[in-house]
Every structure is written in structure tokens, then in C-alpha cells.
Design a protein around this motif. Structure first.
Motif, mmCIF file in Angstrom:
data_model
loop_
_atom_site.group_PDB
_atom_site.id
_atom_site.type_symbol
_atom_site.label_atom_id
_atom_site.label_comp_id
_atom_site.label_asym_id
_atom_site.label_seq_id
_atom_site.Cartn_x
_atom_site.Cartn_y
_atom_site.Cartn_z
ATOM 1 N N VAL A 194 8.492 1.568 -42.488
ATOM 2 C CA VAL A 194 7.288 0.213 -43.551
ATOM 3 C C VAL A 194 5.986 0.997 -44.275
ATOM 4 O O VAL A 194 6.715 0.377 -45.710
ATOM 5 N N ILE A 195 5.845 1.865 -43.466
ATOM 6 C CA ILE A 195 4.441 1.934 -44.105
ATOM 7 C C ILE A 195 4.990 3.044 -45.614
ATOM 8 O O ILE A 195 4.190 2.942 -46.722
ATOM 9 N N ALA A 196 5.880 3.675 -45.551
ATOM 10 C CA ALA A 196 6.426 4.786 -46.397
ATOM 11 C C ALA A 196 6.837 3.690 -47.595
ATOM 12 O O ALA A 196 6.853 4.395 -49.112
ATOM 13 N N LEU A 197 7.632 2.790 -46.609
ATOM 14 C CA LEU A 197 8.106 1.683 -48.513
ATOM 15 C C LEU A 197 6.908 1.175 -49.286
ATOM 16 O O LEU A 197 7.226 0.705 -50.117
ATOM 17 N N LEU A 198 5.565 0.650 -48.593
ATOM 18 C CA LEU A 198 4.780 0.527 -49.767
ATOM 19 C C LEU A 198 4.151 1.401 -50.348
ATOM 20 O O LEU A 198 2.813 1.204 -51.775
ATOM 21 N N HIS A 199 4.364 2.986 -50.077
ATOM 22 C CA HIS A 199 3.962 3.388 -51.562
ATOM 23 C C HIS A 199 5.196 3.171 -52.604
ATOM 24 O O HIS A 199 6.027 3.310 -52.429
ATOM 25 N N LYS A 200 4.181 3.606 -53.305
ATOM 26 C CA LYS A 200 5.089 3.296 -55.447
ATOM 27 C C LYS A 200 5.411 4.267 -55.666
ATOM 28 O O LYS A 200 4.598 5.862 -56.600
ATOM 29 N N SER A 201 7.109 4.630 -56.055
ATOM 30 C CA SER A 201 7.543 6.026 -56.753
ATOM 31 C C SER A 201 7.419 5.490 -58.485
ATOM 32 O O SER A 201 8.083 4.441 -58.153
ATOM 33 N N GLU A 202 7.080 6.696 -58.884
ATOM 34 C CA GLU A 202 7.364 6.919 -60.095
ATOM 35 C C GLU A 202 8.145 7.713 -60.619
ATOM 36 O O GLU A 202 8.032 8.482 -61.735
ATOM 37 N N ASP A 203 8.975 8.836 -59.811
ATOM 38 C CA ASP A 203 10.001 9.085 -60.573
ATOM 39 C C ASP A 203 10.568 8.466 -61.311
ATOM 40 O O ASP A 203 11.306 7.696 -60.614
ATOM 41 N N GLY A 204 11.609 9.271 -62.626
ATOM 42 C CA GLY A 204 12.454 8.748 -63.178
ATOM 43 C C GLY A 204 14.867 8.520 -62.595
ATOM 44 O O GLY A 204 14.284 9.276 -61.520
ATOM 45 N N ARG A 205 14.736 7.773 -62.905
ATOM 46 C CA ARG A 205 15.888 6.813 -61.898
ATOM 47 C C ARG A 205 16.636 8.769 -61.888
ATOM 48 O O ARG A 205 16.533 9.513 -63.026
ATOM 49 N N GLY A 206 17.869 9.682 -61.134
ATOM 50 C CA GLY A 206 18.396 10.446 -60.612
ATOM 51 C C GLY A 206 17.240 11.464 -60.933
ATOM 52 O O GLY A 206 17.926 12.259 -60.484
ATOM 53 N N ALA A 207 15.686 11.619 -60.747
ATOM 54 C CA ALA A 207 15.496 12.610 -60.600
ATOM 55 C C ALA A 207 15.008 13.271 -59.556
ATOM 56 O O ALA A 207 15.398 14.329 -59.233
ATOM 57 N N LEU A 208 14.965 12.653 -58.391
ATOM 58 C CA LEU A 208 15.375 13.543 -56.734
ATOM 59 C C LEU A 208 17.153 13.483 -56.611
ATOM 60 O O LEU A 208 17.945 12.125 -57.400
ATOM 61 N N LEU A 209 17.296 14.286 -55.385
ATOM 62 C CA LEU A 209 18.273 13.901 -54.988
ATOM 63 C C LEU A 209 19.509 12.539 -54.359
ATOM 64 O O LEU A 209 20.063 12.144 -55.156
ATOM 65 N N LEU A 210 18.591 11.783 -54.468
ATOM 66 C CA LEU A 210 18.665 10.428 -53.589
ATOM 67 C C LEU A 210 17.884 9.341 -53.284
ATOM 68 O O LEU A 210 16.322 10.026 -53.720
ATOM 69 N N PRO A 211 17.815 8.403 -54.155
ATOM 70 C CA PRO A 211 16.976 7.325 -54.672
ATOM 71 C C PRO A 211 16.137 6.689 -52.793
ATOM 72 O O PRO A 211 16.374 7.566 -51.816
ATOM 73 N N LYS A 212 14.927 6.508 -53.519
ATOM 74 C CA LYS A 212 13.885 6.042 -51.927
ATOM 75 C C LYS A 212 14.671 5.340 -50.798
ATOM 76 O O LYS A 212 14.378 6.060 -50.234
ATOM 77 N N PRO A 213 15.290 4.105 -50.866
ATOM 78 C CA PRO A 213 15.775 3.812 -49.884
ATOM 79 C C PRO A 213 16.903 4.453 -49.187
ATOM 80 O O PRO A 213 16.647 4.930 -48.088
ATOM 81 N N ALA A 214 17.536 5.278 -50.080
ATOM 82 C CA ALA A 214 18.671 6.532 -49.217
ATOM 83 C C ALA A 214 18.088 7.216 -48.068
ATOM 84 O O ALA A 214 18.263 7.910 -47.190
ATOM 85 N N ARG A 215 16.858 7.880 -48.871
ATOM 86 C CA ARG A 215 15.978 8.993 -48.359
ATOM 87 C C ARG A 215 15.520 8.352 -47.090
ATOM 88 O O ARG A 215 15.165 9.467 -46.223
ATOM 89 N N LEU A 216 14.800 7.100 -47.353
ATOM 90 C CA LEU A 216 14.250 6.261 -45.751
ATOM 91 C C LEU A 216 15.133 6.377 -44.760
ATOM 92 O O LEU A 216 14.365 5.956 -43.684
ATOM 93 N N ILE A 217 16.236 5.869 -45.549
ATOM 94 C CA ILE A 217 17.390 5.371 -44.537
ATOM 95 C C ILE A 217 17.111 5.326 -43.078
ATOM 96 O O ILE A 217 17.484 5.502 -42.113
ATOM 97 N N ILE A 218 17.274 6.883 -42.593
ATOM 98 C CA ILE A 218 17.426 7.305 -41.256
ATOM 99 C C ILE A 218 16.017 7.222 -40.123
ATOM 100 O O ILE A 218 16.352 7.253 -39.167
ATOM 101 N N ARG A 219 14.941 6.914 -40.798
ATOM 102 C CA ARG A 219 13.974 6.340 -39.848
ATOM 103 C C ARG A 219 13.887 5.288 -39.356
ATOM 104 O O ARG A 219 13.703 4.993 -38.351
ATOM 105 N N PRO A 220 14.360 4.154 -39.690
ATOM 106 C CA PRO A 220 14.857 3.117 -39.379
ATOM 107 C C PRO A 220 15.762 3.015 -38.358
ATOM 108 O O PRO A 220 16.359 1.983 -37.250
ATOM 109 N N VAL A 221 16.966 3.098 -38.542
ATOM 110 C CA VAL A 221 18.345 3.767 -37.499
ATOM 111 C C VAL A 221 18.052 5.061 -36.803
ATOM 112 O O VAL A 221 18.695 4.232 -35.633
#
Length: 461
Positions: free
Chosen positions: A362-389
Motif C-alpha cells: 500500500v505504501i508503494a502504491l502511494l508513490h507516483k510514477s512518472e515513467d512513460g508508458r512501456g518505459a519499464l518491463l512491466l507496469p506498476k501494478p504488475a511489478r508490485l503484485i507479489i507483495r500482497p500475494v
């Protein structure tokens, strides 16, 4: 975001040294513009770090009392008492630490008065820490604990009131904070009365904690600024604020590490206890990594910078985060000296670390990403999904009754490592390489010699 205007410190602060210096606001908002007294980022002061040392001992003492007299029969009572210790004993110490953090963030003078204040508050915390775990056994311990807490908070809030006369930049909110804080502390007065039952006192303390949290949010929220119609209002030094929260988080992670070494619980040689101790170290290391990694954005904005709601949420969520990891970390550490965990300890271990991972998400979700679409290998929700799982899986581990203590700690460690590896790989920019080519590995002199022209023939030729 409001523009930042720097103030020449030589115009506002006398260069003459003094034992007692005028406390002047280091940053403030003036008609919506962020003003700073001096350039550069300020780090935590040495005496702020000295204060943190005491919290290492206080948190360790609180955690030690979580795992006493546990049995499957009184599991509910154990979990309830653990929540009592975390909520009603840890939270007040967090409030005192936050008061000093706010004061030093806005008015750090490092003069004799502030150093004596830190020492005074630390002395009160020593009283608090020695009595807080005995409040349900002796009325004298209850009175000493509540009295030490009230005096500590009154000391810091009174300091804010005195500072409001020395500097006008936070004056309106400081005085509002003082008045409401004193009213909030009055809620705890019934705790001194011996005839009131412990259950009623727990209810009173819970109400007091909630009221104090609401007071803090209200006094520093935009609503109070509009209500006061103040031209000059509070602002925080964000790097210093982030640095202080990170320091407290590391103190809590120290609970994972303290008990796996002190007393040599995993001696002698290589054994299951040593394996669990190393797994506990790796869990703490991964949690620290995830906290610092945030959301993995290359170009990101911290919650304290991009939104007032995200900023308050980021601050408030740290309390349940450190409380969860304090409980889970202590049980993980004592697994290094125990052949088996009781049912209550197992739920505290898995619930604490699992909840901690979910809160880190949840704390990581509060950070605002300004990376362009497709700049990283995966978007933010997919990058963080392992934490809650991973957090949910860890919380449910006690339901698997055939798992031993080593298997449980191993699974928790593996899920934490998986989260770290997943996030670091998926946070790479597209086209990134796993290995960077090494260049310029030779000494400059070697390069110069190799580039000089070689002459042929004999010297006399």
C-alpha cells in the motif's frame, strides 16, 4: 507544486554562536510558496540518532513481552494481549518520537535547550519503557507509564508553544496544536484511578490514541490552514522526514537481528537453529530492500511531494507497519533458539510479516510514477503484485498444521526473496542488460604507454 524560494541564511541568522539560539522555522509556506531558510538537504542530527538508540531497547523490551506464557488454549487471549501491547504501548512511544521529529524538522537549532529537551524526553521514555509492560499488573506501573507519557508530550507541545513566540512562520498552527494536544492528553486522566477496571482503561487509552491521531492530522491538514486563515503555514523538509522514517523502520528491523546473535542461540556448528537464524536475516534484509525500493519507478514522486492525502496516508501507515514487523520479527528471531513455536507465536509470526508485506504494498502504491508508458518491463501494478500475494500466503501458513518451524520460516524467506527478485527484474527499463560491459579498467599510465608511437631501427640508424 509550489515554487521553492531560498532565503539567504546570513540575512536571517546571526553568525554569533550562543548556547541558546533563536528557534527559527527552517521552511514554511508563504502565500502558497515554499520558502526555505537555506539551500541543501539536511540530514538527521547526531542527537536525533542518539534518541533512536533508546528506541532500540524500548522496542526490544516490548517485543520480549509478546511471547510469554503462550498456549493453544489461551490463543485468543494471547493475540488480544499482543494487540494490547502493540497498540496501547508502542503507539504512545511512536507519538513521542513523532513530536520530536516534527520539532527537529522545523526548528533544528542543536543548541543547549534542544539537547536538554532530548535528554529530558529520553529520561521519561526510560520510565515509560520500564513500566509499560506491567500496566495490567500494578497500579503504580500504570500511573508511572501514563504520567511519563503525558509529561513527555506536554514537554514537546509546550516547546512548540514557546517557539511560536520566537518565529511567526508556524505560529497559528503551533498554538492550535498546543491547545488541542493538551485537551487530548486529558483523556488519559481516568487511567490514574485505581477503581476503574482494566477493560475500561483499555477503552479510554484506545479513544485517546485515536483522538491524538485525529488532532495531528487536523492541525497540519489544509483544513486547519483555511480555518485559521494564516498567511504563513507549516511545511516539512522532505529529505529529513524520509530519512527519519527510514531510520525508525531500520530500528524495527533490528528486532529481527538482535535475538539471532545475542546469547548465541544458534550455536554450535551448523544446525537447524542456525539455518532459521540466517533465514531471519534474509527476511529482514528483503523487507528493508522492499521499503527502499518503493514502487521501482525510474522517475517517481514521493507521497510527501505530490499529494496532501498521499502524504498523510504515508505517515499514518508507518505505525501499523512497524507494529506488525515488530511482532513478526521478534518471533522470527526467537525461532533461532526454539525447537518449536506455540500456536499463538506462529500466528504472530505469520500475521506480523504478512501484514507488513501488504502494508509495504500500500505504501508503494502511494508513490507516483512518472515513467512513460512501456518505459519499464512491466507496469506498476504488475511489478508490485507479489507483495500482497506473498503477504496473504504467509498469513495463511498457520492453517497448514503439518508445517514445522523450519519449513514455515523457509517459506516466508522464499516469498520475501521472490518479491525482491521479481520487483528488481520487472523494474528494469526496456532494453536493459543484465550485465554491463566493463570499460576503462586499466590504469591511465598504461593507456598512455600503449598509445605512444614505437620507433624502429637501431639508435644510430
Amino acid at each position: 507544486m509550489a515554487a521553492i524560494t531560498k532565503i539567504d541564511s546570513s540575512e536571517l541568522i546571526s553568525a554569533q554562536r550562543a548556547l541558546f539560539r533563536q528557534p527559527l522555522a527552517l521552511q514554511w509556506l508563504e502565500d502558497g510558496r515554499l520558502m526555505k531558510r537555506s539551500e541543501g538537504e539536511r540530514q538527521a542530527g547526531k542527537f536525533e540518532l542518539f534518541l533512536d538508540l533508546l528506541y532500540v531497547a524500548i522496542l526490544a523490551n516490548f517485543a520480549d513481552n509478546l511471547a510469554e506464557d503462550v498456549s493453544g488454549v489461551n490463543l485468543v487471549k494471547y493475540i488480544a494481549s499482543s494487540i494490547f501491547v502493540i497498540k496501547l504501548i508502542l503507539t504512545p512511544t511512536w507519538h513521542v518520537w513523532s513530536d520530536l521529529r516534527e520539532l527537529m524538522n522545523s526548528f533544528y537549532t542543536d543548541d543547549l535547550a534542544q539537547r536538554v529537551l532530548i535528554l529530558w524526553v529520553m529520561a521519561l521514555l526510560v520510565i515509560y519503557g520500564n513500566n509499560a509492560t506491567l500496566v495490567n499488573e500494578d497500579i503504580s506501573a500504570m500511573r508511572a507509564t501514563v504520567g511519563a507519557y503525558m509529561v513527555a508530550r506536554m514537554s514537546t507541545t509546550t516547546t512548540h508553544l514557546l517557539y511560536s513566540f520566537a518565529s511567526y512562520h508556524h505560529r497559528a498552527q503551533q498554538r492550535l496544536w498546543f491547545c488541542l494536544s493538551i485537551l487530548g492528553l486529558s483523556i488519559y486522566i481516568p487511567l490514574f484511578v485505581e477503581s476503574i477496571s482494566l477493560r475500561s482503561k483499555i477503552a479510554v487509552a484506545s479513544v485517546g490514541i485515536i483522538v491524538e491521531e485525529c488532532i495531528w492530522v487536523f492541525c497540519y491538514a489544509p483544513a486547519s490552514k483555511k480555518l485559521l486563515r494564516a498567511r504563513y503555514t507549516t511545511a516539512v523538509d522532505i529529505p529529513h522526514e524520509v530519512d527519519r522514517f527510514a531510520a525508525f523502520f531500520i530500528i524495527v528491523l533490528g528486532e529481527f537481528l538482535y535475538s539471532i546473535v545475542v546469547g548465541s542461540p544458534a550455536a554450535i556448528g551448523f544446525n537447524d537453529r542456525l539455518l532459521r537464524a540466517i533465514w531471519t536475516l534474509i527476511i529482514a534484509f528483503c523487507l528493508n530492500w522492499l521499503y527502499l525500493h518503493n514502487d521501482g519507478a525510474v522517475n517517481g514522486v514521493h507521497p510527501l511531494r505530490h499529494s496532501i492525502y498521499a502524504a498523510f496516508s504515508w505517515v499514518v501507515l508507518h505505525l501499523p507497519l512497524v507494529a506488525s514487523l515488530l511482532a513478526g520479527g521478534h518471533v522470527a528471531a526467537i525461532s533461532a533458539r526454539s525447537s518449536e513455536l506455540e500456536v499463538g507465536e506462529l500466528w504472530l509470526l505469520c500475521g506480523g510479516i504478512g501484514a507488513g508485506l501488504i502494508l509495504l504494498y500500500v505504501i508503494a502504491l502511494l508513490h507516483k510514477s512518472e515513467d512513460g508508458r512501456g518505459a519499464l518491463l512491466l507496469p506498476k501494478p504488475a511489478r508490485l503484485i507479489i507483495r500482497p500475494v506473498s503477504g496473504i500466503i504467509i498469513i495463511c501458513l498457520p492453517l497448514a498444521h503439518d508445517l514445522g518451524i523450519t519449513s514455515t520460516v523457509s517459506i516466508i524467506m522464499a516469498l520475501c526473496v521472490l518479491s525482491v527478485i521479481w520487483e528488481n527484474i520487472t523494474s528494469l527499463m526496456r532494453g536493459a542488460k543484465f550485465w554491463e560491459k566493463w570499460v576503462n579498467t586499466k590504469y591511465p599510465e598504461s593507456n598512455e604507454i600503449s598509445t605512444q608511437p614505437q620507433l624502429s631501427g637501431s639508435p644510430g640508424g
